[in-house]
Design a protein around this motif. Structure first.
Motif, PDB file in Angstrom:
ATOM      1  N   ASP A 115       0.894  -1.022  -0.018  1.00  0.00           N
ATOM      2  CA  ASP A 115       0.006  -0.001   0.029  1.00  0.00           C
ATOM      3  C   ASP A 115       0.888   1.316  -0.049  1.00  0.00           C
ATOM      4  O   ASP A 115       2.163   0.975   0.019  1.00  0.00           O
ATOM      5  CB  ASP A 115      -0.861  -0.007   1.123  1.00  0.00           C
ATOM      6  N   ILE A 116       0.367   2.441  -0.070  1.00  0.00           N
ATOM      7  CA  ILE A 116       1.147   3.637  -0.037  1.00  0.00           C
ATOM      8  C   ILE A 116       0.395   4.563   0.925  1.00  0.00           C
ATOM      9  O   ILE A 116      -0.741   4.989   0.952  1.00  0.00           O
ATOM     10  CB  ILE A 116       1.186   4.458  -1.436  1.00  0.00           C
ATOM     11  N   LEU A 117       1.324   5.113   1.944  1.00  0.00           N
ATOM     12  CA  LEU A 117       1.023   6.209   2.911  1.00  0.00           C
ATOM     13  C   LEU A 117       1.388   7.420   2.570  1.00  0.00           C
ATOM     14  O   LEU A 117       2.506   7.654   2.476  1.00  0.00           O
ATOM     15  CB  LEU A 117       1.456   5.774   4.470  1.00  0.00           C
ATOM     16  N   VAL A 118       0.617   8.408   2.274  1.00  0.00           N
ATOM     17  CA  VAL A 118       0.978   9.602   2.096  1.00  0.00           C
ATOM     18  C   VAL A 118       0.743  10.769   3.420  1.00  0.00           C
ATOM     19  O   VAL A 118      -0.375  10.557   4.126  1.00  0.00           O
ATOM     20  CB  VAL A 118       0.004  10.522   0.874  1.00  0.00           C
ATOM     21  N   GLY A 119       1.586  11.451   3.408  1.00  0.00           N
ATOM     22  CA  GLY A 119       1.646  12.625   4.504  1.00  0.00           C
ATOM     23  C   GLY A 119       1.763  14.167   3.831  1.00  0.00           C
ATOM     24  O   GLY A 119       2.404  14.233   3.051  1.00  0.00           O
ATOM     25  N   SER A 120       0.586  14.618   4.298  1.00  0.00           N
ATOM     26  CA  SER A 120       0.346  16.007   3.729  1.00  0.00           C
ATOM     27  C   SER A 120       0.608  16.980   4.797  1.00  0.00           C
ATOM     28  O   SER A 120      -0.247  17.096   5.669  1.00  0.00           O
ATOM     29  CB  SER A 120      -1.095  16.277   3.091  1.00  0.00           C
ATOM     30  N   THR A 121       1.458  18.052   4.331  1.00  0.00           N
ATOM     31  CA  THR A 121       1.728  18.904   5.556  1.00  0.00           C
ATOM     32  C   THR A 121       0.850  20.003   5.641  1.00  0.00           C
ATOM     33  O   THR A 121       0.308  20.510   6.635  1.00  0.00           O
ATOM     34  CB  THR A 121       3.110  19.645   5.292  1.00  0.00           C
ATOM     35  N   GLY A 122       0.383  20.502   4.359  1.00  0.00           N
ATOM     36  CA  GLY A 122      -0.705  21.508   4.368  1.00  0.00           C
ATOM     37  C   GLY A 122      -2.008  21.364   4.941  1.00  0.00           C
ATOM     38  O   GLY A 122      -2.697  21.814   5.555  1.00  0.00           O
ATOM     39  N   GLU A 123      -2.328  20.020   4.682  1.00  0.00           N
ATOM     40  CA  GLU A 123      -3.698  19.376   5.090  1.00  0.00           C
ATOM     41  C   GLU A 123      -3.438  18.657   6.625  1.00  0.00           C
ATOM     42  O   GLU A 123      -4.585  18.479   7.162  1.00  0.00           O
ATOM     43  CB  GLU A 123      -4.029  18.493   4.259  1.00  0.00           C
ATOM     44  N   ARG A 124      -2.284  18.543   6.978  1.00  0.00           N
ATOM     45  CA  ARG A 124      -2.165  18.214   8.367  1.00  0.00           C
ATOM     46  C   ARG A 124      -2.735  16.779   8.514  1.00  0.00           C
ATOM     47  O   ARG A 124      -3.588  16.541   9.568  1.00  0.00           O
ATOM     48  CB  ARG A 124      -2.501  19.032   9.462  1.00  0.00           C
ATOM     49  N   ARG A 125      -2.384  15.765   7.581  1.00  0.00           N
ATOM     50  CA  ARG A 125      -3.187  14.467   7.620  1.00  0.00           C
ATOM     51  C   ARG A 125      -2.329  13.426   6.851  1.00  0.00           C
ATOM     52  O   ARG A 125      -1.514  13.853   5.979  1.00  0.00           O
ATOM     53  CB  ARG A 125      -4.564  14.615   7.175  1.00  0.00           C
ATOM     54  N   ILE A 126      -2.691  12.199   7.195  1.00  0.00           N
ATOM     55  CA  ILE A 126      -2.384  11.061   6.637  1.00  0.00           C
ATOM     56  C   ILE A 126      -3.359  10.396   5.511  1.00  0.00           C
ATOM     57  O   ILE A 126      -4.496  10.238   6.128  1.00  0.00           O
ATOM     58  CB  ILE A 126      -1.699   9.913   7.664  1.00  0.00           C
ATOM     59  N   ILE A 127      -2.969   9.803   4.343  1.00  0.00           N
ATOM     60  CA  ILE A 127      -3.848   9.158   3.523  1.00  0.00           C
ATOM     61  C   ILE A 127      -3.346   7.912   3.192  1.00  0.00           C
ATOM     62  O   ILE A 127      -2.287   7.737   2.939  1.00  0.00           O
ATOM     63  CB  ILE A 127      -4.038  10.062   2.226  1.00  0.00           C
ATOM     64  N   PHE A 128      -4.355   6.805   3.348  1.00  0.00           N
ATOM     65  CA  PHE A 128      -3.750   5.426   3.066  1.00  0.00           C
ATOM     66  C   PHE A 128      -4.378   5.021   1.759  1.00  0.00           C
ATOM     67  O   PHE A 128      -5.595   4.932   1.607  1.00  0.00           O
ATOM     68  CB  PHE A 128      -4.591   4.646   4.305  1.00  0.00           C
ATOM     69  N   PHE A 129      -3.512   4.650   0.820  1.00  0.00           N
ATOM     70  CA  PHE A 129      -3.968   4.080  -0.572  1.00  0.00           C
ATOM     71  C   PHE A 129      -3.806   2.807  -0.423  1.00  0.00           C
ATOM     72  O   PHE A 129      -2.758   1.931  -0.526  1.00  0.00           O
ATOM     73  CB  PHE A 129      -3.124   4.841  -1.582  1.00  0.00           C
ATOM     74  N   GLU A 130      -5.036   1.922  -0.151  1.00  0.00           N
ATOM     75  CA  GLU A 130      -4.803   0.472  -0.301  1.00  0.00           C
ATOM     76  C   GLU A 130      -4.741  -0.117  -1.564  1.00  0.00           C
ATOM     77  O   GLU A 130      -5.567   0.204  -2.751  1.00  0.00           O
ATOM     78  CB  GLU A 130      -6.335   0.015   0.227  1.00  0.00           C
ATOM     79  N   ASN A 131      -3.873  -1.003  -1.839  1.00  0.00           N
ATOM     80  CA  ASN A 131      -3.496  -1.463  -3.095  1.00  0.00           C
ATOM     81  C   ASN A 131      -4.604  -2.939  -3.290  1.00  0.00           C
ATOM     82  O   ASN A 131      -4.730  -3.672  -2.526  1.00  0.00           O
ATOM     83  CB  ASN A 131      -1.972  -2.093  -2.980  1.00  0.00           C
TER      84      ASN A 131
END
Length: 478
Positions: A263-279
């Motif tokens: 999977d891929i875990l994205v961290g966004s500084t501007g949005e102050r959040r983590i996004i989980f891309f499930e493969n």
């Protein structure tokens, strides 16, 4: 009325006085109180691997690193990147420094002796301008591991391993055309996402080296770059955009749901959040995006580590919360539910950067090494103010029940230092965990080093530095 105090009270007073005296010492000089499971005291000794005073190569701004055996001699080598600048904004130059762009991609070839390294430069100058991160993988399928660098001023740089003579031959290279002049690449990972045997490059583009209000107000991509055929041919690379976010700073491939694919875990500084891309379809690189809703302080996901801290069989995440704190969030049983947050600890005024997990004290659970980012001038120890952000090393001891209070064990705190990344390794083969790391923000002391875990029967100073002269050690903030 006359009061009579016993010996116990006197002992308490003496103990409190000693503790106060220790707290006022420079951190590295204070006696370590950390202990192993068998009662030995844990301190740390610094060993230099690469830097100006060792090699004469004018590197600074040291950031990302990765480890693998590049020349197949049976010993791990270290690839490191160095912005080689004197300010974070590489468009600015102070007297005595070359004009931008600058930067270095370096390799330290290892041996049986963890203090014996052969250092070479793979790339420098414009092609490595403000190099920020690096990854290792066999991209051309010849059995030798290649290198990919994320260059913060504009592109991804592919460096192809020439084989058995990797120390002496020139590495062929390509600035991947579809990445050129696209913004600011701050992380890169080489992982086989689609299972075809060839790694893809996964990277976030934060838009600018020093994002301003306009950069936070727009969205920039998190991408997968796939190669078909010869990776030295620019037209063989294609881009798949996962999503666009406000100043994304991380896009880490990891099998979070433990189903066998990445999977891929994205961290966004501007949005102050983590996004989980499930493969959900690896062969076709199809993903389903899930927001990671946190019950607790927000996480930007600049650095993420994974471990089952709750003991429920699911992997949890560890990352920074705010500028100075660490926490872990517990993966819920059902996708879409909130991730509950539990604190690990704080650096008070110091800005948390690099983190790494390992069983440091040998008690069978996961502890955490961390470093911070000093503020102020990168070239001058002009301030002795211990209450401003300084460069700290410390580790956090898992209490066994990770939802309970973790103990922080401070190692070193310098006026100038920035520890961007750690890799846990038993470097000296003595059975305990050491750490390889980079140090920036402290020219001419920047570079690559390893931190030896030292175990003694009695307390000793927490940190033994490698240099006689260095940026001064400081006490903890008030």
């Amino acid at each position: 009325m006359q009061r009579i105090f016993g010996i116990g009270f006197f002992v308490v007073l003496v103990s409190q006085g000693l503790a106060q005296a220790q707290a006022q010492l420079p951190v590295g000089d204070a006696l370590s109180r950390a202990q192993t499971i068998d009662g030995h005291y844990i301190s740390w000794k610094e060993h230099l691997i690469d830097g100006l005073e060792l090699t004469g190569v004018d590197i600074s701004g040291s950031d990302g690193l990765a480890m693998a055996d590049l020349d197949k001699d049976g010993f791990e080598d270290i690839v490191s990147v160095h912005e080689s600048d004197n300010t974070y904004d590489s468009s600015q130059v102070l007297p005595g420094f070359q004009p931008p762009p600058r930067g270095h991609v370096r390799v330290a070839f290892g041996s049986a002796d963890p203090d014996n390294w052969v250092n070479i430069t793979l790339a420098e100058g414009a092609e490595a301008s403000a190099a920020e991160d690096v990854a290792i993988g066999d991209v051309n399928g010849d059995g030798y591991l290649d290198v990919m660098a994320a260059v913060e001023i504009s592109h991804l740089l592919y460096l192809q391993n020439p084989g058995a003579n990797a120390r002496n031959e020139t590495w062929d290279r390509l600035i991947i055309p579809i990445t050129q002049n696209r913004g600011s690449f701050i992380r890169v990972y080489l992982e086989d996402i689609d299972g075809d045997g060839t790694p893809e490059a996964v990277t976030p583009n934060k838009g600018a080296q020093r994002p301003g209000p306009d950069d936070y107000a727009r969205s920039t991509p998190v991408s997968i770059f796939k190669v078909s055929g010869d990776p030295l041919v620019g037209s063989n690379w294609e881009e798949q955009i996962l999503g666009r976010y406000s100043v994304p700073r991380n896009s880490e491939p990891f099998d979070l749901d433990q189903d066998g694919d990445l999977d891929i875990l994205v961290g966004s500084t501007g949005e102050r959040r983590i996004i989980f891309f499930e493969n959900v379809d690896a062969a076709n690189m199809e993903f389903v995006e899930h927001a990671v809703g946190i019950n607790g302080p927000a996480m930007q996901g600049f650095r993420i580590r994974y471990s089952d801290l709750s003991g429920d069989g699911r992997l949890d995440m560890i990352s920074q919360t705010g500028r100075t704190n660490l926490a872990w969030i517990e993966q819920p049983a059902r996708k879409g539910d909130a991730w509950n947050s539990y604190p690990i600890g704080t650096f008070n005024t110091d800005t948390m950067t690099g983190i790494e997990i390992a069983d440091i004290d040998g008690d069978g659970d996961i502890d955490l090494m961390a470093g911070s980012y000093s503020a102020g001038d990168r070239m001058d120890d002009e301030s002795n103010d211990s209450n401003r952000p300084l460069g700290r090393l410390a580790w956090f001891e898992n209490p066994g029940d990770a939802k309970s209070a973790w103990a922080r064990h401070d190692i070193s705190r310098r006026i100038r230092a920035m520890y961007d990344k750690f890799i846990a390794r038993d470097m000296d083969g003595d059975g305990d965990i050491d750490f390889v790391t980079t140090r920036g923000n402290s020219y001419p002391y920047d570079g690559v080093m390893w931190l030896e875990q030292v175990r003694t029967e009695s307390p000793v100073a927490a940190f033994a530095r490698a240099r006689d002269e260095d940026s001064p050690e400081m006490p903890l903030p008030d």
